[in-house]
Design an enzyme around this catalytic site. Structure first.
Site, PDB file in Angstrom:
ATOM      1  N   GLU A   1      -1.406  11.740  -5.319  1.00  0.00           N
ATOM      2  CA  GLU A   1      -0.803  13.017  -4.722  1.00  0.00           C
ATOM      3  C   GLU A   1      -1.102  14.190  -5.632  1.00  0.00           C
ATOM      4  O   GLU A   1      -1.009  15.284  -5.268  1.00  0.00           O
ATOM      5  CB  GLU A   1       0.390  13.000  -4.634  1.00  0.00           C
ATOM      6  CG  GLU A   1       1.604  12.850  -5.861  1.00  0.00           C
ATOM      7  CD  GLU A   1       1.638  11.560  -6.520  1.00  0.00           C
ATOM      8  OE1 GLU A   1       0.663  10.661  -6.255  1.00  0.00           O
ATOM      9  OE2 GLU A   1       2.425  11.471  -7.440  1.00  0.00           O
TER      10      GLU A   1
ATOM     11  N   HIS B   1      -1.269   8.046  -9.314  1.00  0.00           N
ATOM     12  CA  HIS B   1      -0.636   9.277  -8.546  1.00  0.00           C
ATOM     13  C   HIS B   1      -1.776   9.819  -7.635  1.00  0.00           C
ATOM     14  O   HIS B   1      -2.461  11.035  -8.020  1.00  0.00           O
ATOM     15  CB  HIS B   1      -0.269  10.368  -9.411  1.00  0.00           C
ATOM     16  CG  HIS B   1       1.063  10.064 -10.208  1.00  0.00           C
ATOM     17  ND1 HIS B   1       2.186  10.053 -10.015  1.00  0.00           N
ATOM     18  CD2 HIS B   1       1.068   9.428 -11.652  1.00  0.00           C
ATOM     19  CE1 HIS B   1       3.063   9.715 -10.921  1.00  0.00           C
ATOM     20  NE2 HIS B   1       2.374   9.300 -11.921  1.00  0.00           N
TER      21      HIS B   1
ATOM     22  N   CYS C   1       3.519   4.907  -8.710  1.00  0.00           N
ATOM     23  CA  CYS C   1       4.007   4.969 -10.085  1.00  0.00           C
ATOM     24  C   CYS C   1       5.444   4.561 -10.131  1.00  0.00           C
ATOM     25  O   CYS C   1       5.704   3.299 -10.031  1.00  0.00           O
ATOM     26  CB  CYS C   1       3.785   6.263 -10.901  1.00  0.00           C
ATOM     27  SG  CYS C   1       3.764   5.920 -12.553  1.00  0.00           S
TER      28      CYS C   1
HETATM   29  N1  GLN Z   1       7.592   5.615 -16.603  1.00  0.00           N
HETATM   30  C1  GLN Z   1       8.069   5.903 -15.151  1.00  0.00           C
HETATM   31  C2  GLN Z   1       9.159   4.714 -14.798  1.00  0.00           C
HETATM   32  O1  GLN Z   1       9.306   3.882 -15.429  1.00  0.00           O
HETATM   33  C3  GLN Z   1       6.876   6.015 -14.140  1.00  0.00           C
HETATM   34  C4  GLN Z   1       6.342   7.373 -14.339  1.00  0.00           C
HETATM   35  C5  GLN Z   1       5.547   7.942 -13.349  1.00  0.00           C
HETATM   36  O2  GLN Z   1       6.144   7.717 -12.331  1.00  0.00           O
HETATM   37  N2  GLN Z   1       4.806   8.864 -13.645  1.00  0.00           N
HETATM   38  O3  GLN Z   1       9.680   5.253 -14.075  1.00  0.00           O
END
Ligand code: GLN
Length: 220
Positions: free
Chosen positions: A186, A184, A85
């Site tokens: 995890e 994710h 992410c």
């Molecule tokens: N929107 C977040 C970002 O721009 C990422 C979101 C997340 O890691 N769950 O870093």
């Protein structure tokens, strides 16, 4: 002489994000896992995970705590890194919809769009076919996630969304020793993506089998 490391030492970038969840998943997947907040800690690890969190904050803090350039240098030196992410955003060569001053570590030739799934589907879950992960589809949790808009020629696409408004969007990639997912793993208890990364680190990390001597020194 070298041999593969059975329990590689994997760091989790720990200035911001869901560090604890990645440490647990990595340990369950057979690694020794430690938080990384300093360049000296980074220097010790055989692999690195950049967690989910907020990439703009990670960018700022990694500059303040002097990890931005050391991480870039280790990536250039072949360190295996997995970003989930926000971590995917940090591994992207180009970030769309970021803050103007946002910096990434880079390493994967791809264009990533932050918060790409839009307001209505800010957070959602779906099952994905994931190349390099055997067995049942991977249950993927997306939270204000990025997607990959385009990739360079050396990037392998591992998973795409199937169905719904984001049908076909790229959400997992690999380029050499670098792995990234928009979602994710995890958070789900499914260890297969972490196991894939631990295998990647094992294949790269080697320890001397003769106390650190080169073969030439050993036979002299
Ligand atoms: N929107 C977040 C970002 O721009 C990422 C979101 C997340 O890691 N769950 O870093």
């Amino acid at each position: 002489m070298t041999s593969p490391v059975s329990s590689p030492l994997i760091g989790v970038f720990a200035l911001q994000g869901d560090v604890r969840e990645h440490l647990s998943a990595l340990r369950a997947a057979g690694a020794v896992a430690v938080p990384v907040r300093r360049p000296s800690e980074l220097a010790e690890v055989d692999g690195l995970v950049v967690p989910g969190g907020e990439s703009t904050t990670m960018s700022r803090l990694s500059r303040v705590f002097d990890l931005l350039d050391p991480i870039r240098e280790r990536i250039a030196g072949g360190l295996p890194v997995y970003g989930s992410c926000a971590g995917m955003i940090m591994l992207a060569s180009t970030v769309l919809d970021g803050r103007p001053d946002q910096e990434s570590f880079g390493g994967i030739t791809m264009v990533v769009r932050r918060n790409a799934f839009g307001r209505q589907v800010d957070s959602f879950e779906t099952d994905l076919a994931f190349a390099e992960v055997e067995g049942a589809p991977v249950h993927a949790v997306f939270i204000r996630a990025p997607w990959v808009e385009s990739t360079g020629p050396d990037v392998e696409i591992l998973a795409r969304v199937s169905g719904g408004p984001a049908d076909g969007r790229i959400v997992a990639v690999r380029q050499g020793n670098l792995l990234a997912t928009s979602f994710h793993p995890e958070l789900t208890g499914d260890l297969r993506v972490h196991e894939l990364f631990v295998r990647m680190v094992r294949e790269t990390a080697t320890v001397p089998t003769n106390g650190g001597q080169t073969i030439e020194e050993a036979v002299r």
